[in-house]
Scaffold this motif. Structure first.
Motif, short mmCIF file in Angstrom:
data_model
loop_
_atom_site.label_atom_id
_atom_site.label_comp_id
_atom_site.label_asym_id
_atom_site.label_seq_id
_atom_site.Cartn_x
_atom_site.Cartn_y
_atom_site.Cartn_z
N GLN A 13 0.84 -1.18 0.00
CA GLN A 13 0.00 0.00 0.00
C GLN A 13 0.88 1.23 0.00
OE1 GLN A 13 -2.55 -0.78 3.44
NE2 GLN A 13 -4.11 -1.24 1.94
N LEU A 41 -4.23 6.78 3.70
CA LEU A 41 -5.00 5.58 3.35
C LEU A 41 -5.10 4.70 4.58
CD1 LEU A 41 -6.11 3.48 1.19
CD2 LEU A 41 -3.72 2.80 0.87
N ASP A 83 -6.84 -3.85 -1.73
CA ASP A 83 -8.06 -4.09 -0.97
C ASP A 83 -9.26 -3.50 -1.70
OD1 ASP A 83 -6.22 -3.36 2.00
OD2 ASP A 83 -6.59 -5.30 1.05
N TYR A 110 -11.45 0.21 1.81
CA TYR A 110 -10.41 1.06 2.39
C TYR A 110 -10.99 2.46 2.60
CZ TYR A 110 -9.96 2.11 -2.61
OH TYR A 110 -10.23 2.44 -3.92
N SER A 167 -14.21 3.50 0.26
CA SER A 167 -13.96 3.07 -1.11
C SER A 167 -15.23 2.81 -1.90
CB SER A 167 -13.08 1.82 -1.12
OG SER A 167 -13.63 0.81 -0.30
N LYS A 222 -6.24 0.94 5.83
CA LYS A 222 -6.59 -0.40 5.39
C LYS A 222 -7.64 -0.97 6.34
CE LYS A 222 -4.76 -4.97 4.38
NZ LYS A 222 -3.57 -5.80 4.17
N SER A 223 -8.78 -1.30 5.80
CA SER A 223 -9.87 -1.81 6.60
C SER A 223 -9.46 -3.06 7.36
CB SER A 223 -11.06 -2.13 5.68
OG SER A 223 -12.12 -2.66 6.42
N THR A 279 -3.54 0.22 -3.54
CA THR A 279 -3.99 -0.82 -2.62
C THR A 279 -4.67 -1.92 -3.41
OG1 THR A 279 -5.33 -1.31 -0.67
CG2 THR A 279 -6.21 0.32 -2.20
#
Lengths: 114, 118
Positions: free
Chosen positions: A2, A94, A29, A32, A53, A96-97, A27
């Motif tokens: 990322q 950013l 993912d 996010y 996102s 990240k979930s 990313t």
């Protein structure tokens, strides 16, 4: 991996000009969150916006607006009719979930000249 | 008014000294973070904590340790300060990730401590 890229190191504009600060992220993912923070000369970062996102709608808050485009992995920030008080360093980040980590870009220093 | 406070705005220490940077938040947040900010490098995560006595290494933990004995306080420790640790140190807190998607919340930052190691 990322990553957040803010390619503009420093921007100078004259008061009342419009200015756009670029943010490109990487990313893999699907879920996010993206953030913008402002760091005025006093040093304390101040939250401006969070976007998930799944929500690509542009947002406007007074003179500030944000353009989120997943197709280009960008989350750009525009200040309309800039003012001297907008002078600051602006960071894009950013999240990240499912983790606790925020990844910040290197920041863009905006100077608004009277 | 929510607040994250840091013990010092400016600090000057000598190489080899043990340095303590203190951070206190009054928002009852579970998560707390220590970052260092250097020109051209943005904010880099040193350590974070998601609960009392819990800690996780960030991206650049070498040369640092942390302590979280109480929910509101998160300390960063430089065991033996070196000149390459001269930097701006920022503390932040946030609520835990929420919902099934683990949504990240807004971070609240302190004013920073500018540390110079001579």
């Amino acid at each position: 991996a990322q990553k957040v890229t803010q390619a503009q190191t420093e921007i100078s504009v004259v008061e009342k000009e419009d200015v756009t600060l670029d943010c490109v992220y990487e990313t893999r993912d699907t879920t996010y969150y993206l953030f913008w923070y402002k760091q005025p000369p006093s040093g304390e970062l101040v939250f401006l916006i969070r976007r998930n996102s799944f929500d690509e709608q542009n947002e406007i808050s007074g003179r500030y607006s944000w353009n989120f485009q997943k197709s280009t992995s960008s989350f750009n920030f525009t200040i309309t009719a800039s003012q001297v008080v907008d002078s600051a360093v602006y960071f894009c980040a950013l999240f990240k979930s499912g983790t606790y980590k925020y990844i910040f870009g290197t920041g863009t220093r905006l100077k608004v000249l009277a | 008014d929510v607040k994250v406070t840091q013990s010092s705005r400016y600090l000057v220490k000598r190489t080899g000294e043990k340095v303590f940077l203190e951070c206190v938040q009054d928002m009852d947040h579970e998560n707390m973070f220590w970052y260092r900010q250097d020109p051209g490098l943005g904010l880099r995560l040193i350590y974070f904590s998601y609960d009392v006595k819990m800690k996780e290494k960030g991206d650049i933990p070498e040369g640092y340790s942390v302590s979280r004995e109480k929910k509101e306080r998160f300390s960063l420790i430089l065991e033996s300060a070196s000149t390459n640790q001269t930097s701006m140190y920022l503390c932040a807190s946030s609520p835990p990730p929420t919902g099934l998607a683990g949504a990240g919340g807004e971070q609240f930052f302190g004013p920073g401590t500018r540390l110079t190691v001579l």
